[in-house]
Structures are given as C-alpha cells and as structure tokens.
Design an enzyme around this catalytic site. Structure first.
Site, short mmCIF file in Angstrom:
data_model
loop_
_atom_site.label_atom_id
_atom_site.label_comp_id
_atom_site.label_asym_id
_atom_site.label_seq_id
_atom_site.Cartn_x
_atom_site.Cartn_y
_atom_site.Cartn_z
N ASP A 230 36.33 -39.45 -21.76
CA ASP A 230 37.63 -39.21 -21.13
C ASP A 230 37.55 -39.52 -19.64
OD1 ASP A 230 40.13 -38.39 -20.41
OD2 ASP A 230 39.80 -36.25 -20.79
N LYS B 19 40.10 -39.38 -13.52
CA LYS B 19 39.44 -38.14 -13.11
C LYS B 19 38.61 -38.38 -11.86
CE LYS B 19 38.89 -35.86 -17.61
NZ LYS B 19 39.64 -34.63 -17.31
N GLU C 118 45.37 -36.33 -22.78
CA GLU C 118 45.34 -37.26 -23.91
C GLU C 118 44.98 -36.59 -25.23
OE1 GLU C 118 42.82 -36.67 -22.04
OE2 GLU C 118 41.21 -36.46 -23.52
N ARG D 244 45.93 -33.83 -26.65
CA ARG D 244 47.09 -33.35 -27.42
C ARG D 244 47.85 -34.51 -28.07
NH1 ARG D 244 49.40 -30.51 -22.14
NH2 ARG D 244 47.16 -30.48 -21.75
N1 BES Z 1 38.95 -33.32 -21.82
C1 BES Z 1 39.73 -32.69 -20.84
C2 BES Z 1 39.52 -31.18 -20.77
C3 BES Z 1 38.16 -30.71 -20.35
C4 BES Z 1 37.88 -30.45 -19.01
C5 BES Z 1 37.19 -30.46 -21.28
C6 BES Z 1 36.63 -30.00 -18.63
C7 BES Z 1 35.93 -30.00 -20.91
C8 BES Z 1 35.66 -29.76 -19.59
C9 BES Z 1 41.22 -32.94 -21.11
O1 BES Z 1 41.53 -34.15 -21.71
C10 BES Z 1 41.92 -32.94 -19.80
O2 BES Z 1 41.67 -33.83 -19.03
N2 BES Z 1 42.77 -31.95 -19.58
C11 BES Z 1 43.50 -31.84 -18.37
C12 BES Z 1 44.93 -31.48 -18.71
C13 BES Z 1 45.88 -31.64 -17.57
C14 BES Z 1 46.01 -33.09 -17.17
C15 BES Z 1 47.23 -31.10 -18.00
C16 BES Z 1 42.83 -30.77 -17.51
O3 BES Z 1 42.30 -29.79 -18.07
O4 BES Z 1 42.79 -30.93 -16.31
ZN ZN Z 2 40.05 -34.99 -22.85
MN MN Z 3 41.80 -35.72 -20.31
#
Ligand code: BES
Ligand code: ZN
Ligand code: MN
Length: 498
Positions: free
Chosen positions: A272, A279, A351, A353
């Site tokens: 991701d 990120k 992504e 969801r």
């Molecule tokens: N895969 C991430 C969530 C994650 C973060 C898992 C840290 C393990 C460790 C997920 O896809 C994500 O990026 N979520 C975002 C959601 C936001 C954009 C609404 C997040 O948590 O920042």
């Molecule tokens: Zn993710």
């Molecule tokens: Mn993500």
C-alpha cells in the site's frame, strides 16, 4: 531449522518417565517434582523464578546414573490454566531449551486438569511449533541451525496424542503460512503470487482430504473475469499498478448437510503506497503487511480443510497492490462496486474498503449464516487500541458475541467498537452513492466500518480491523518477531466451534 510441521518433529511417548524431565510447576512450586530432580524450591526461588505463566529457569542436576542434565522449570501460574496459558508455557520451554541445546524435553501437562489431556497436549505441540517459527527465506546465508530439531513429548496415558498433534499442526501450519505470506516482501509477493499461494495451500489440503468427509476447492478470478463480474472496487485500486489483480475463492464443503455456511473475506493489498495520495516515508515502511487479512483467511482455510468441520466455508481474498501509476484512480473518480453502489474516491489511500466492498458484496450473495472480514484497514484503529488489540465491529449482536467468544477461546484480543448511525452522513457524496472517507479527522475506524456495512445488507457480519496485531516487534510467548498470523486461530475456532 525451525521445527517442521511434520509429525517427525515430535516423538510422542506415553511413559512420562522415558524422557528426561522438564518440570512444570504450579505456584507454590511442587516440591515433589523438584525432589525428583534434587532441586530445592528455595534454590529455585533464589534464581528469581516466580512461577508465573511462561517464566522459566534452567536447572542443573545429576541423575542417579551420574548423567548431567539441564531440566527446565516452567511456571504455570496460580490460576486455572487456559489453552493459551499452556501454549505460552510450551513456547517458553521451547525458547529456553533451544538456548541450552537440551535435546529432549518433556512438559508435564498434568496440571492442566480442567482442559483435558488431549486439549492440553495439542496446546503444547502448538506452542512449541509456533515458538520455533522463523522467517529465513530472504537471508543470503542459511544461518545457524536451531539446536533443537526434534522434541520428545510424554503424553499422559489415554491421550489420543496422534490426533491431538495432527490438530495442532493443522492450526500451527495455518498460522505459519499466514506469517510467511505477511513477512514476505512485496517484491516477492505480487497479487498473482498471493493467489498462487492460496491455490497451493488449498490444493495440498484437498489432496489429503477424505472425499467421504468433504472437499476443498479453489478458484482465481483474473482481470477479465473481475470486469465481467462487475468488481469495480478491486479493479479501481489496481488501476495504477503494472501487476494484475486477483480475486481468490477457496471453499470447504463438507460431505453431509452443513450445519452452517460461513464466508470469510480478506483484504489482500500486497503493498500500500497510498496510491496518488502517496503515503509518507514512515507511513509506507511496513506496508508489505497490508495483505494480513487475506493471509489470515488463507491460513484459516488451509487449517479448516484439514480439520474438516461439518460447516461450509468460503474464503474470498481481494488481491492487488495500491500504486500511483499514470493510470491510477484519481481523487474524485467514481467506482462501481459489485453490488451496484457507486463510490466517490476522495482518498486513494482508503483502498482497503474499496476491495472489500466487492468481496463483501460477493459473500452476501450466497446468503450465508455469517460473514467475517479481516483487514489491516485503519491506522486509527492502532491509535485507539494499540498494537495488541484488533477492533471488532458488526451489524448483528449474536454474530458479535460469537466472534468475541471465539477470540477469547483462541487467546486473541478483540475489542468491540460501535458503528454509530450518527456518523453515517459523513459518507454522503454529492456525486455518487458514497464517499470512501469520512468528513472529519476523527473516528476513522468507525467510518471505515460504516462504509463496509453498506455492502452486507442484512446478512450477519463482523469486521475485524487487524492493523495493530498483524505484526509484533518482540519475541514473546508463541509469537516471534514479525508477522503474527493474527486471526487464523479465531477464524478456526469460530468455524469449528459453530
Ligand atoms: N493499510 C492502511 C492502514 C494501516 C495503517 C494498516 C498502518 C497498518 C498500519 C490503509 O489502507 C490506510 O491507508 N488507511 C488510511 C485511511 C485514511 C486515508 C482514511 C489511514 O489509516 O490513514
Ligand atoms: Zn491499506
Ligand atoms: Mn491505504
């Protein structure tokens, strides 16, 4: 080499006197067992040994025949022993024994009266197999071999030790598989590779399965099939990648009429990056773990196909990486999910969801008794619960109770979080049916859960956000540094205990 899952790793003897002893003590320390070894409890106390679950002390004794031996005292605490306690104690024995290269050990599980000998015995095997897990496939040099390559276990008379060991290695094998998949770097695990691993795992379980008991099968959908089936969420997340997506469906079908039909759905983002909403450096560091939900579903399905419950189970994994290529989905783009709902993608980093929306839509089409999804879905869940607890949300009190009970029995930490109807309006979109992110800064785990709820309708469903416990930084109990395989045991418990 860590212990293999084959039965050769364990030799099972039914005469406890046959193996050189490891002492399992209750608190207060059992003087009888210590006398046998010529060790006093005051000596043991002086070593700092407190007999708490999983505490160990290595002793030095000379047998009556004049042979030196290094028995290991392991604490079992002073409250009623749980299966998880026995696993933890056995894992501790394994760790201590591997340091002193004590070749043969026996862990007396007679203290685990309330559990029953078979269950306690299986927990010992599982604890040792899991503690011995190591991820070494990316090492240039093979490294030192573990001093322990075989363990002799003394099973109390009347234990069906072979059956208990087979059950233990089915579960530990499923957990080790999930750990391997999560630990494997994204460069060595594309969506295609992840699907192939599922095909391998289910294929080998299928070969072992007795056709009179049931059948295990697996199917993979490629890009064309996904388009034909209307899986716009998974295709939309995949749009920025040079790697094709894959949707895997694994089935366990018992021979008779199943007592229930359960669907498991896993988030399989092999890496991701965040997509165009890229990120940060820190945020991306661990994102090879973003297929931890899919890994848990694959590990659980491989164990289930070996345990052969009379419950029908379908495991669906939605696999792709999330990349910011020139053809990537852009903020503002609208995707059409399998169930016909449209989603305005306002943050390409939300992504998980989107791929789960397709997976959940498919799962509920079968009208199962229960749908469980697992996903490393939100960083917010780690903010709320830390890295030892997974968040649980759901639309059905009985399903939530079942999941919490299964997790308790499995020794995995789940915490029930709400799906507040007050927050649902944060997902209202002006251009599509739904936005893929909430409107404020807060409650990101809950708005993610509310989003998923839009794709399950009335079907009983629970969602496990495993972002925290999917990995650990420390060797502790049966966990080794890195991927934990979190969720496998709860899923197996939920299915087999239905
Ligand atoms: N895969 C991430 C969530 C994650 C973060 C898992 C840290 C393990 C460790 C997920 O896809 C994500 O990026 N979520 C975002 C959601 C936001 C954009 C609404 C997040 O948590 O920042
Ligand atoms: Zn993710
Ligand atoms: Mn993500």
């Amino acid at each position: 080499m860590p212990l293999t899952m084959s039965s050769e790793a364990f030799e099972i003897v039914t005469d406890p006197g046959a193996a050189s002893p490891t002492v399992a003590t209750d608190r207060p320390v059992r003087a009888g067992a210590l006398d046998m070894l010529g060790v006093s409890s005051s000596y043991l106390a002086a070593t700092g040994f407190d007999a708490s679950v999983g505490s160990t002390a290595v002793l030095a004794t000379t047998t009556s025949a004049g042979e030196q031996s290094l028995p290991i005292a392991v604490g079992l605490g002073d409250t009623e022993l749980s299966e998880a306690d026995v696993r933890k104690a056995a894992a501790a024995v394994w760790r201590a024994a591997s340091k002193v290269a004590s070749l043969t050990s026996a862990l007396a599980v007679s203290a685990a009266d309330d559990l029953g000998a078979d269950v306690a015995f299986a927990a010992v095997v599982e604890g040792m197999l899991l503690a011995s897990y190591r991820f070494t496939e990316q090492k240039g040099e093979p490294g030192d071999a573990d001093p322990l390559d075989r363990i002799v276990l003394a099973a109390p008379d009347g234990t069906d030790a072979a059956a208990a060991a087979a059950r233990a290695s089915a579960i530990a094998g499923g957990i080790a598989l999930a750990r391997d998949l999560v630990n494997r770097p994204a460069g060595a695990l594309t969506a295609t590779d992840l699907a192939a691993a599922a095909v391998d795992a289910i294929g080998s379980a299928a070969t072992d399965a007795d056709p009179d008991v049931g059948a295990a099968t697996v199917e993979v959908w490629d890009r064309e099939r996904l388009a034909a089936e209307g899986c716009g969420g998974l295709l939309g997340v995949n749009a920025g990648s040079t790697e094709p997506p894959a949707l895997v469906r694994m089935r366990w079908q018992p021979a008779g009429t199943p007592r229930a039909v359960i669907h498991l759905v896993g988030k399989g983002i092999t890496f991701d990056t965040g997509g165009l909403n890229l990120k940060s450096f820190e945020g991306m560091e661990w994102m090879k773990i973003d297929m931890g939900g899919a890994a848990a579903v694959i590990g659980a399905m491989s164990a289930i196909a070996r345990l052969a419950p009379d419950v029908a189970v379908v495991g669906t994994c939605c696999c792709t990486d999330n990349q910011p290529g020139p053809t990537a989905t852009k903020p503002g783009d609208v995707l059409r999910i399998r169930n016909g709902k449209t989603v305005e993608v306002l943050n390409t980093d939300a992504e998980g969801r989107l791929v789960l929306a397709d997976g959940l839509s498919l799962a509920v089409e079968d009208e199962p008794d229960l749908v469980v999804d697992l996903a490393t879905l939100t960083g917010a869940c780690m903010v709320a619960l830390g890295d030892r607890y997974a968040g649980l949300m759901g639309n059905d009190p009985a399903a939530i109770e079942r999941a919490l009970d299964a997790a308790r029995a499995a020794g995995e930490n789940l915490w029930h979080l709400p799906l507040p109807p007050e927050y649902r309006k944060q997902l209202d979109s002006d251009v599509a049916d739904l936005r893929n992110i909430g409107k404020g800064r807060y409650g990101g785990t809950l708005t993610a859960g509310l989003f998923l709820a839009e794709f399950v309708g009335e079907t009983p469903w629970v969602h496990l956000d495993i972002a925290g416990p999917v990995r650990t930084d420390a060797d502790e109990g049966e966990l080794s540094r890195g991927a934990t395989g979190f969720g496998v045991r709860t899923l197996v418990e939920l299915v087999c205990g239905w």
